[in-house]
Write an enzyme that holds these catalytic residues in place. Sequence first.
Site, PDB file in Angstrom:
ATOM      1  N   MET A  13     -13.775 -23.294 -12.582  1.00 31.04           N
ATOM      2  CA  MET A  13     -12.464 -23.962 -12.657  1.00 31.04           C
ATOM      3  C   MET A  13     -11.397 -22.947 -13.060  1.00 31.04           C
ATOM      4  O   MET A  13     -11.639 -22.125 -13.954  1.00 31.04           O
ATOM      5  CB  MET A  13     -12.489 -25.095 -13.693  1.00 31.04           C
ATOM      6  N   CYS A  15      -7.910 -24.154 -13.310  1.00 28.60           N
ATOM      7  CA  CYS A  15      -6.753 -24.891 -13.825  1.00 28.60           C
ATOM      8  C   CYS A  15      -7.133 -26.372 -13.962  1.00 28.60           C
ATOM      9  O   CYS A  15      -8.205 -26.787 -13.538  1.00 28.60           O
ATOM     10  CB  CYS A  15      -5.548 -24.768 -12.895  1.00 28.60           C
ATOM     11  N   CYS A  18      -8.408 -28.185 -10.887  1.00 36.26           N
ATOM     12  CA  CYS A  18      -9.822 -28.124 -10.501  1.00 36.26           C
ATOM     13  C   CYS A  18     -10.553 -29.286 -11.164  1.00 36.26           C
ATOM     14  O   CYS A  18     -11.434 -29.911 -10.552  1.00 36.26           O
ATOM     15  CB  CYS A  18     -10.447 -26.809 -10.950  1.00 36.26           C
ATOM     16  N   TYR A  65     -17.685 -25.771  -6.919  1.00 36.04           N
ATOM     17  CA  TYR A  65     -17.864 -25.252  -8.274  1.00 36.04           C
ATOM     18  C   TYR A  65     -19.360 -25.235  -8.602  1.00 36.04           C
ATOM     19  O   TYR A  65     -20.178 -25.759  -7.836  1.00 36.04           O
ATOM     20  CB  TYR A  65     -17.102 -26.122  -9.276  1.00 36.04           C
ATOM     21  N   CYS A 129       6.993 -44.239 -35.313  1.00 33.26           N
ATOM     22  CA  CYS A 129       7.627 -44.651 -34.052  1.00 33.26           C
ATOM     23  C   CYS A 129       8.564 -45.838 -34.251  1.00 33.26           C
ATOM     24  O   CYS A 129       9.741 -45.781 -33.919  1.00 33.26           O
ATOM     25  CB  CYS A 129       6.554 -44.962 -33.011  1.00 33.26           C
ATOM     26  N   CYS A 134      10.845 -43.355 -32.374  1.00 34.24           N
ATOM     27  CA  CYS A 134      11.203 -43.778 -31.008  1.00 34.24           C
ATOM     28  C   CYS A 134      12.187 -44.946 -30.992  1.00 34.24           C
ATOM     29  O   CYS A 134      13.214 -44.897 -30.306  1.00 34.24           O
ATOM     30  CB  CYS A 134       9.967 -44.224 -30.226  1.00 34.24           C
ATOM     31  N   CYS A 551      19.608 -40.409   7.070  1.00 34.91           N
ATOM     32  CA  CYS A 551      19.380 -41.434   6.068  1.00 34.91           C
ATOM     33  C   CYS A 551      17.918 -41.900   6.120  1.00 34.91           C
ATOM     34  O   CYS A 551      17.304 -41.911   7.167  1.00 34.91           O
ATOM     35  CB  CYS A 551      20.330 -42.565   6.399  1.00 34.91           C
ATOM     36  N   CYS A 552      17.340 -42.239   5.014  1.00 33.41           N
ATOM     37  CA  CYS A 552      15.957 -42.747   4.874  1.00 33.41           C
ATOM     38  C   CYS A 552      14.892 -41.692   5.130  1.00 33.41           C
ATOM     39  O   CYS A 552      13.698 -42.001   5.077  1.00 33.41           O
ATOM     40  CB  CYS A 552      15.661 -43.947   5.745  1.00 33.41           C
TER      41      CYS A 552
HETATM   42  C1  LIG Z   1      13.225 -39.174 -34.190  1.00 34.85           C
HETATM   43  C2  LIG Z   1      11.917 -39.312 -33.432  1.00 34.85           C
HETATM   44  C3  LIG Z   1      11.921 -39.827 -32.150  1.00 34.85           C
HETATM   45  C4  LIG Z   1      10.730 -39.964 -31.450  1.00 34.85           C
HETATM   46  N1  LIG Z   1      10.775 -40.466 -30.177  1.00 34.85           N
HETATM   47  C5  LIG Z   1       9.635 -40.589 -29.474  1.00 34.85           C
HETATM   48  C6  LIG Z   1       9.669 -41.138 -28.166  1.00 34.85           C
HETATM   49  O1  LIG Z   1      10.715 -41.515 -27.646  1.00 34.85           O
HETATM   50  N2  LIG Z   1       8.495 -41.240 -27.481  1.00 34.85           N
HETATM   51  C7  LIG Z   1       7.316 -40.832 -28.045  1.00 34.85           C
HETATM   52  O2  LIG Z   1       6.280 -40.930 -27.383  1.00 34.85           O
HETATM   53  N3  LIG Z   1       7.261 -40.315 -29.300  1.00 34.85           N
HETATM   54  C8  LIG Z   1       8.384 -40.192 -30.021  1.00 34.85           C
HETATM   55  N4  LIG Z   1       8.335 -39.692 -31.284  1.00 34.85           N
HETATM   56  C9  LIG Z   1       7.024 -39.288 -31.841  1.00 34.85           C
HETATM   57  C10 LIG Z   1       6.229 -40.506 -32.312  1.00 34.85           C
HETATM   58  O3  LIG Z   1       7.029 -41.300 -33.145  1.00 34.85           O
HETATM   59  C11 LIG Z   1       4.974 -40.051 -33.045  1.00 34.85           C
HETATM   60  O4  LIG Z   1       4.253 -39.173 -32.196  1.00 34.85           O
HETATM   61  C12 LIG Z   1       4.061 -41.204 -33.415  1.00 34.85           C
HETATM   62  O5  LIG Z   1       4.771 -42.207 -34.082  1.00 34.85           O
HETATM   63  C13 LIG Z   1       2.912 -40.692 -34.311  1.00 34.85           C
HETATM   64  O6  LIG Z   1       2.074 -41.748 -34.676  1.00 34.85           O
HETATM   65  P1  LIG Z   1       0.913 -41.516 -35.757  1.00 34.85           P
HETATM   66  O7  LIG Z   1       0.204 -42.814 -35.875  1.00 34.85           O
HETATM   67  O8  LIG Z   1       0.151 -40.311 -35.452  1.00 34.85           O
HETATM   68  O9  LIG Z   1       1.672 -41.203 -37.131  1.00 34.85           O
HETATM   69  P2  LIG Z   1       2.666 -42.120 -37.966  1.00 34.85           P
HETATM   70  O10 LIG Z   1       3.280 -43.166 -37.123  1.00 34.85           O
HETATM   71  O11 LIG Z   1       3.571 -41.180 -38.684  1.00 34.85           O
HETATM   72  O12 LIG Z   1       1.717 -42.874 -38.993  1.00 34.85           O
HETATM   73  C14 LIG Z   1       1.135 -42.236 -40.080  1.00 34.85           C
HETATM   74  C15 LIG Z   1       1.087 -43.217 -41.245  1.00 34.85           C
HETATM   75  O13 LIG Z   1       0.197 -42.720 -42.242  1.00 34.85           O
HETATM   76  C16 LIG Z   1       0.697 -43.074 -43.525  1.00 34.85           C
HETATM   77  N5  LIG Z   1       0.063 -42.183 -44.519  1.00 34.85           N
HETATM   78  C17 LIG Z   1       0.180 -40.830 -44.621  1.00 34.85           C
HETATM   79  N6  LIG Z   1      -0.608 -40.386 -45.630  1.00 34.85           N
HETATM   80  C18 LIG Z   1      -1.229 -41.468 -46.144  1.00 34.85           C
HETATM   81  C19 LIG Z   1      -2.188 -41.653 -47.221  1.00 34.85           C
HETATM   82  N7  LIG Z   1      -2.688 -40.636 -47.907  1.00 34.85           N
HETATM   83  N8  LIG Z   1      -2.576 -42.919 -47.498  1.00 34.85           N
HETATM   84  C20 LIG Z   1      -2.126 -43.984 -46.795  1.00 34.85           C
HETATM   85  N9  LIG Z   1      -1.225 -43.866 -45.781  1.00 34.85           N
HETATM   86  C21 LIG Z   1      -0.803 -42.617 -45.457  1.00 34.85           C
HETATM   87  C22 LIG Z   1       2.202 -42.894 -43.361  1.00 34.85           C
HETATM   88  O14 LIG Z   1       2.896 -43.670 -44.332  1.00 34.85           O
HETATM   89  C23 LIG Z   1       2.440 -43.396 -41.929  1.00 34.85           C
HETATM   90  O15 LIG Z   1       2.803 -44.751 -41.891  1.00 34.85           O
HETATM   91  C24 LIG Z   1       9.503 -39.564 -32.043  1.00 34.85           C
HETATM   92  C25 LIG Z   1       9.493 -39.053 -33.349  1.00 34.85           C
HETATM   93  C26 LIG Z   1      10.676 -38.927 -34.037  1.00 34.85           C
HETATM   94  C27 LIG Z   1      10.646 -38.397 -35.436  1.00 34.85           C
END
Ligand SMILES: Cc1cc2nc3c(=O)[nH]c(=O)nc-3n(C[C@H](O)[C@H](O)[C@H](O)COP(=O)(O)OP(=O)(O)OC[C@H]3O[C@@H](n4cnc5c(N)ncnc54)[C@H](O)[C@@H]3O)c2cc1C
Length: 554
Positions: A13, A15, A18, A65, A129, A134, A551-552
């Site tokens: 492979m 890439c 593949c 492959y 999120c 998000c 067109c199209c």
């Molecule tokens: C401004 C912004 C915009 C975004 N926009 C997009 C988008 O448009 N599209 C997209 O796909 N992604 C987007 N993302 C990314 C997306 O939000 C994250 O990738 C996703 O939410 C990660 O999810 P997760 O479950 O891994 O973590 P999180 O959602 O962060 O969850 C982790 C949780 O664990 C908890 N925690 C941590 N430590 C402990 C502990 N010791 N005990 C108990 N609880 C704990 C935290 O409180 C938290 O609630 C964006 C991110 C940001 C910051």
Amino acid sequence: MDKQTLQLDIEGMTCDHCAVTIQRALSHVPGVERAEVSFPARRAEVQTTGTEPQAVVRAVEEAGYRASVVEPPQSQAAPPERGPSISGGRKPDVVVLGGGSAGFAAAIHAADLGAHVTLVEGGTLGGTCVNVGCVPSKTLIRAAEVQHRAAHHPFDGVRTAVQVPDFPKVIAQKDALVTAMRQEKYWDVLAAYPNVTLRQSRGIVNRDLSMTVDGDTLKPGHLIVTTGASPWAPPIAGLAEAGSLTSTEALALSTRPASMIVIGGSAVGLEIAQLYARFGTRVTVLEAMPTLVPAEDAEIGTALADYVREEGLEVRTGLSIGRVDRGEGGYTVQATAHGRTETFQGEQLLVATGRRANTRGFGLEEAGIELGKKGEIRVNEHLQTSRPEVYAAGDVVGDPMFVYVAAYGGHLAADNALNGNSRRYDLSALPRVTFTDPQVASVGLTEQEAGAKGIDVSVSKLPLSYVPRALAAHETRGFIKLIADRRTNRLVGAHILATDAGEMIQEPTLAIKYGISVNELAAAFHPYLTLAEGIKLAAQTFTRDVKKLSCCAA
Ligand SMILES: Cc1cc2nc3c(=O)[nH]c(=O)nc-3n(C[C@H](O)[C@H](O)[C@H](O)COP(=O)(O)OP(=O)(O)OC[C@H]3O[C@@H](n4cnc5c(N)ncnc54)[C@H](O)[C@@H]3O)c2cc1C
């Protein structure tokens, strides 16, 4: 007939493409129920019912492959079960640490598989999120866009008077949406799963992999860590003393600042920069790399910088930040480019230079769970950590940090924990979107990445001004770039800068995943007048002069 899972070592492979070819070949072998092929791991995993291994090997060889069957290690034959909670045929109890998107996907899937799940969340249910990522960012972007379009739409006679939006009202509306979605998508969903118990407390992992939660000790059969990531700032002189906004704080300001400096010109920084600019804030974006959205095709970064500059944002790239100070009037940032130092001033400073995994301070390293260079949990292709009973998913395992990757990972980690590493984590053909206006959407390889992998590619670039839908809507900013493997004509990359690029990227994603050639894309029906027709036109551009099409574009 007996079901079996075969592991194959694959040679030859070059890439991700593949891997797709082999996957297709395997899926046509009678009795094969599922085939997953990983280019980085040079491995295939095939689930069959009554198929001879030789038939599977032959199918790979006929695709060009080499393959050999790998004997499964003992530990993979049956999942390690442990803890006092295992009894009869019941699945072992599972603790999911972190109640964000990855945690929810893991908890729900483990519950669906029959496990009793404890979901431990130490912050706000739903995680990044819905609460600070998000959802709040996209609703504020939309509010800013509506107001911008009303003021700047090119149709004669439909321009409305520019109204400065009531910023606190927009923020309140955003907060209401976040609250409603958190309730509907997290609290209400949890209520539908009686075998998931929520503990609202921070969890600590002990050396024996028991968990301390609010003074109680839990002994799970399996632990799935989904603790996410937090905003990270580089070591800039004066920054710690001056303080700055994170994306979370920037999305929650109660009053709109008159001016804002944004350090970091990738997705999060740019999205917030543009939305504030559209609400009337004077915004300066400072990016260290030569182009904006540096992980994307360089031409897209350059064109996007021009478009946002046209809206009035100041954009500076290729500079190194020397120092940050804060005085009565706000922030001063000193930055150097080509030996010249300049000073930028703003009422607010947002530092959007990436996110780092939440892995410190709750016992992970002490319990022998290995971390990578940026503090992310190191996992194998099954999302299993260096302690085999512990799995991890979502932002906590590092880039790429997207919510759909987190949800996919959480589901897969639960499956592997309870069903014995039956699935491989595969991020090939992963689309991504930056929600600026115009949006950036891409999937697969850039020209440079293809070159670095030794793939000989051809490239087609179609300006949006050749797409009838874009002309009709007076939204001709941007272009579509398709990258094809010259040997096979298969699509290996798509990079789109367009108003609704995010809505267009799914077709190239499927094309890459399933090995569809650009000729097939060019020949497929695409409804007229849609932006998706742009993909067909871009595919035709490989062989025809699009200016000469009627067109199209048949
Ligand atoms: C401004 C912004 C915009 C975004 N926009 C997009 C988008 O448009 N599209 C997209 O796909 N992604 C987007 N993302 C990314 C997306 O939000 C994250 O990738 C996703 O939410 C990660 O999810 P997760 O479950 O891994 O973590 P999180 O959602 O962060 O969850 C982790 C949780 O664990 C908890 N925690 C941590 N430590 C402990 C502990 N010791 N005990 C108990 N609880 C704990 C935290 O409180 C938290 O609630 C964006 C991110 C940001 C910051």
